[in-house]
Design a protein around this motif. Structure first.
Motif, PDB file in Angstrom:
ATOM      1  N   UNK A  97       0.838  -1.185   0.000  1.00 19.37           N
ATOM      2  CA  UNK A  97       0.000   0.000   0.000  1.00 19.37           C
ATOM      3  C   UNK A  97       0.880   1.244   0.000  1.00 19.37           C
ATOM      4  N   UNK A  98       0.669   2.134  -0.949  1.00 23.84           N
ATOM      5  CA  UNK A  98       1.425   3.393  -0.986  1.00 23.84           C
ATOM      6  C   UNK A  98       0.723   4.518  -0.228  1.00 23.84           C
ATOM      7  N   UNK A  99      -0.416   4.191   0.399  1.00 24.18           N
ATOM      8  CA  UNK A  99      -1.252   5.256   0.971  1.00 24.18           C
ATOM      9  C   UNK A  99      -1.777   4.897   2.360  1.00 24.18           C
ATOM     10  N   UNK A 100      -0.870   4.741   3.298  1.00 26.44           N
ATOM     11  CA  UNK A 100      -1.282   4.480   4.678  1.00 26.44           C
ATOM     12  C   UNK A 100      -1.143   5.770   5.472  1.00 26.44           C
ATOM     13  N   UNK A 101      -2.267   6.242   5.988  1.00 25.91           N
ATOM     14  CA  UNK A 101      -2.245   7.467   6.788  1.00 25.91           C
ATOM     15  C   UNK A 101      -2.216   7.082   8.258  1.00 25.91           C
TER      16      UNK A 101
END
Length: 122
Positions: A97-101
């Motif tokens: 995943x390139x989008x873990x907040x």
């Protein structure tokens, strides 16, 4: 600490099927796009399939029509159903995943799983 943990790899005969699962765990606020990459011995790591949080998908040309990616946002999981497997699908498959907040309106980070081996052989 965020972890992506894959499961479901193994040995399968050509033409067979496998289903990979990836579970995200740890402390994070949200996950955007998730997906799968693979790396065969001596080759670079390539994208297999990605899915956005809204369900839009993207596939590598070599797997289109044979593999299906899906996700369960409530469980923070992503799946890869692999049908009509070929020997050239043999590789280590990585969840990504390139989008873990992590918190609030901060930046997003990328995470990789540890990989699961898929071997397609008679």
């Amino acid at each position: 600490q965020v972890q992506l943990v894959e499961s479901g790899g193994g040995l399968v005969q050509p033409g067979g099927s496998l289903r990979l699962s990836c579970a995200a765990s740890g402390s994070f606020l949200s996950i955007g796009a998730m997906g799968w990459y693979r790396q065969a011995p001596g080759k670079q790591r390539d994208m297999v399939a990605m899915i956005t949080s809204g369900g839009s998908t993207n596939y590598a040309a070599s797997v289109k029509g044979r593999f299906t990616i899906s996700r369960d946002n409530a469980k923070d999981m992503v799946y890869l159903q692999m049908n009509s497997l070929r020997p050239e699908d043999t590789a280590v498959y990585y969840c990504y995943s390139p989008e873990v907040r992590i918190e609030g309106w901060g930046p997003t980070y990328q995470y990789w799983g540890q990989g699961t081996q898929v071997t397609v052989s008679a």
